[in-house]
Write an enzyme that holds these catalytic residues in place. Structure first.
Site, mmCIF file in Angstrom:
data_model
loop_
_atom_site.group_PDB
_atom_site.id
_atom_site.type_symbol
_atom_site.label_atom_id
_atom_site.label_comp_id
_atom_site.label_asym_id
_atom_site.label_seq_id
_atom_site.Cartn_x
_atom_site.Cartn_y
_atom_site.Cartn_z
ATOM 1 N N ARG A 29 14.367 33.760 16.510
ATOM 2 C CA ARG A 29 13.245 34.326 17.292
ATOM 3 C C ARG A 29 13.684 35.518 18.141
ATOM 4 O O ARG A 29 13.167 35.724 19.241
ATOM 5 C CB ARG A 29 12.605 33.270 18.194
ATOM 6 N N ARG A 33 8.675 37.098 22.510
ATOM 7 C CA ARG A 33 7.997 37.381 23.778
ATOM 8 C C ARG A 33 8.920 37.626 24.970
ATOM 9 O O ARG A 33 8.467 38.118 25.990
ATOM 10 C CB ARG A 33 7.018 36.244 24.101
ATOM 11 N N ARG A 42 2.822 43.865 20.432
ATOM 12 C CA ARG A 42 1.876 42.788 20.146
ATOM 13 C C ARG A 42 0.516 43.107 20.773
ATOM 14 O O ARG A 42 -0.526 42.880 20.176
ATOM 15 C CB ARG A 42 2.417 41.471 20.688
ATOM 16 N N ASP A 79 6.240 34.801 9.627
ATOM 17 C CA ASP A 79 6.100 33.398 10.005
ATOM 18 C C ASP A 79 6.224 32.536 8.758
ATOM 19 O O ASP A 79 5.934 32.994 7.651
ATOM 20 C CB ASP A 79 4.754 33.142 10.687
ATOM 21 N N TYR A 156 2.524 20.970 8.760
ATOM 22 C CA TYR A 156 1.406 21.762 9.294
ATOM 23 C C TYR A 156 0.188 21.691 8.381
ATOM 24 O O TYR A 156 -0.950 21.676 8.846
ATOM 25 C CB TYR A 156 1.838 23.228 9.479
HETATM 26 O O1 CP3 Z 1 13.373 34.658 14.286
HETATM 27 C C1 CP3 Z 1 12.608 35.660 14.317
HETATM 28 O O2 CP3 Z 1 12.653 36.523 15.226
HETATM 29 C C2 CP3 Z 1 11.652 35.871 13.159
HETATM 30 C C3 CP3 Z 1 10.309 35.529 13.389
HETATM 31 C C4 CP3 Z 1 9.812 34.106 13.259
HETATM 32 C C5 CP3 Z 1 8.570 33.728 13.819
HETATM 33 N N1 CP3 Z 1 8.283 32.467 13.394
HETATM 34 C C6 CP3 Z 1 7.719 34.584 14.667
HETATM 35 C C7 CP3 Z 1 6.766 33.940 15.567
HETATM 36 C C8 CP3 Z 1 10.308 33.005 12.564
HETATM 37 C C9 CP3 Z 1 11.629 32.863 11.829
HETATM 38 C C10 CP3 Z 1 9.318 31.976 12.632
HETATM 39 C C11 CP3 Z 1 9.436 30.680 11.947
HETATM 40 C C12 CP3 Z 1 8.547 29.588 12.322
HETATM 41 N N2 CP3 Z 1 7.200 29.636 12.559
HETATM 42 C C13 CP3 Z 1 8.934 28.229 12.391
HETATM 43 C C14 CP3 Z 1 10.311 27.720 12.078
HETATM 44 C C15 CP3 Z 1 11.293 28.029 13.145
HETATM 45 C C16 CP3 Z 1 11.207 27.154 14.353
HETATM 46 O O3 CP3 Z 1 11.019 27.707 15.446
HETATM 47 O O4 CP3 Z 1 11.395 25.930 14.209
HETATM 48 C C17 CP3 Z 1 7.810 27.467 12.730
HETATM 49 C C18 CP3 Z 1 7.770 25.974 12.955
HETATM 50 C C19 CP3 Z 1 6.710 28.368 12.830
HETATM 51 C C20 CP3 Z 1 5.284 28.049 13.128
HETATM 52 C C21 CP3 Z 1 4.846 28.724 14.368
HETATM 53 N N3 CP3 Z 1 4.567 30.068 14.471
HETATM 54 C C22 CP3 Z 1 4.687 28.159 15.655
HETATM 55 C C23 CP3 Z 1 4.923 26.691 15.994
HETATM 56 C C24 CP3 Z 1 4.280 29.193 16.516
HETATM 57 C C25 CP3 Z 1 3.894 29.096 17.983
HETATM 58 C C26 CP3 Z 1 5.166 29.254 18.753
HETATM 59 C C27 CP3 Z 1 4.957 29.607 20.212
HETATM 60 O O5 CP3 Z 1 5.995 29.636 20.883
HETATM 61 O O6 CP3 Z 1 3.825 29.845 20.642
HETATM 62 C C28 CP3 Z 1 4.242 30.377 15.780
HETATM 63 C C29 CP3 Z 1 3.920 31.735 16.278
HETATM 64 C C30 CP3 Z 1 5.062 32.690 16.320
HETATM 65 N N4 CP3 Z 1 5.857 32.972 15.236
HETATM 66 C C31 CP3 Z 1 5.482 33.498 17.414
HETATM 67 C C32 CP3 Z 1 6.543 34.297 16.948
HETATM 68 C C33 CP3 Z 1 7.288 35.357 17.705
HETATM 69 C C34 CP3 Z 1 4.837 33.538 18.798
HETATM 70 C C35 CP3 Z 1 3.674 34.468 18.631
HETATM 71 C C36 CP3 Z 1 3.240 35.208 19.835
HETATM 72 O O7 CP3 Z 1 2.480 34.636 20.630
HETATM 73 O O8 CP3 Z 1 3.633 36.401 19.993
#
Ligand code: CP3
Length: 350
Positions: A29, A33, A42, A79, A156
């Site tokens: 990640r 943010r 964003r 994602d 999911y």
């Molecule tokens: O690592 C990186 O920088 C690459 C980007 C990346 C994102 N999601 C961007 C993202 C990666 C590798 C993921 C994978 C992902 N997405 C996983 C597996 C990794 C883990 O963390 O276990 C999972 C379970 C998801 C599903 C998902 N997408 C969730 C649960 C969420 C909400 C998370 C939150 O903190 O609100 C997302 C959204 C998401 N994906 C964000 C980001 C940067 C937050 C979005 C935002 O509000 O800007």
């Protein structure tokens, strides 16, 4: 020692368990943010999904952490849920609540209707983002492509959103194992095709996130998660583009199953912070490289504490080849970016 390794290749050398001049580091990640420049892009995009679905903007945020810090790899901004979205489940995000599906999978009949998406058609925006990132990175650091594990995607797809206990998906696996295996098989083929397309588009390493594998007891982990991670590894080994691209598997919370994962055919295993790298390494031997495993909460501590804990993780791994430094899970939004700079500098220091 610039010929042995530098920022452009020490990550790939470590995955191949070759000697490096300094331990490579990237952060799960890393585009997120905690970075003000991410929040600004964003804001311009309007939403997380618009950001991920616009290749120019996805590329911009992919490069942001690599430009700010001396990180040794970039990870595509996208994602794992893009794949079920392309299957027609209708991904959306509710502010502050995380991802949700409009049409979750609730029965064997729902599964029969699912197909494997063509990555260059319904996931073209991801492939375009990979191509653009490679061009804009200009060889500075390798680009990591990624996808979700069949099990974690199924979590999911069946729950319709995140969950604390994933009781609904576990009950489905226990009550309707045949239907569950059909779903996991479709997911494995969909993710393998998605990762192979990313390799063809230019991804230089591939990672599978099994964020919820650790929710399963060992026998269920083998049956419903590890088996399909191995299937992805096998499908990729038989793909012209992905064959030579190292694969990293990360099953969070699944340290009871490291041996099974090390036998899957992957190049490296991601490890969370609940096991020392020394113990993990003794269990998997020379089969795979290891990636991890600093507790993400460490970045909330002072620079002195961060330096001490980074050194501890490096010492735990020891003087062997095959360590990619990372956190044990994603960086949290409340981290001070200056603390990331401290981490990266400490990892690279002898
Ligand atoms: O690592 C990186 O920088 C690459 C980007 C990346 C994102 N999601 C961007 C993202 C990666 C590798 C993921 C994978 C992902 N997405 C996983 C597996 C990794 C883990 O963390 O276990 C999972 C379970 C998801 C599903 C998902 N997408 C969730 C649960 C969420 C909400 C998370 C939150 O903190 O609100 C997302 C959204 C998401 N994906 C964000 C980001 C940067 C937050 C979005 C935002 O509000 O800007």
């Amino acid at each position: 020692m610039a010929d042995v390794s530098d920022r452009s290749n020490r990550f790939l050398r470590a995955l191949a368990r070759q000697p490096v001049d300094a331990t490579p580091v990237w952060i799960m990640r890393q585009a997120g943010r905690y970075l003000p420049e991410y929040r600004a892009t964003r804001e311009r995009a309007g939403s997380f999904l618009a950001l991920a679905q616009t290749p120019e903007l996805a590329c911009e945020v992919t490069l942001q952490p690599v430009e700010r810090f001396e990180l040794d790899a970039a990870i595509l901004f996208s994602d794992i849920l893009t794949v079920p979205d392309a299957m027609g489940l209708g991904l959306h995000f509710v502010e502050g609540e995380g991802p949700k599906f409009q049409h979750p999978v609730r029965s064997a009949a729902d599964i029969v209707r699912l197909g494997v998406p063509d990555p260059e058609a319904s996931l073209r925006y991801v492939m375009d983002a990979v191509r653009l990132c490679r061009r804009e990175l200009r060889g500075r650091v390798p680009l990591i492509g990624f996808g979700g594990s069949p099990w974690t995607l199924a979590c999911y797809m069946i729950e319709g959103e995140g969950s604390h206990d994933f009781a609904r998906v576990k009950a489905f696996a226990l009550n309707e194992p045949d239907a569950m295996h059909k779903l996991l098989d479709i997911n494995a083929h969909a993710v393998a095709a998605y990762l192979a397309a990313q390799a063809a588009a230019g991804a230089q390493a591939l990672m599978v996130f099994d964020s919820w594998g650790g929710m399963l007891a060992p026998a269920m982990f083998e049956e419903f998660s590890a088996r399909y991670l191995t299937r992805i590894a096998t499908l990729l080994r038989n793909d012209t583009h992905a064959r030579d691209v190292p694969l990293i598997l990360f099953s969070k919370g699944a340290n009871a199953n490291l041996e099974v994962l090390a036998d899957s055919g992957c190049a490296a295993l991601g490890v969370d912070w609940t096991i020392t790298l020394d113990a993990a390494r003794r269990r998997v031997g020379e089969r795979v490289a290891l990636q991890g495993n600093l507790d993400p909460a460490t970045l909330l501590a002072s620079p002195e504490v961060i330096r001490r804990e980074v050194r501890r993780v490096k010492r735990d791994f020891g003087p062997h080849s095959g360590h990619v430094f990372n956190l044990g899970h994603g960086i949290t939004p409340d981290v001070d970016p200056e603390h990331v700079a401290v981490l990266v500098d400490t990892v690279h220091a002898a």
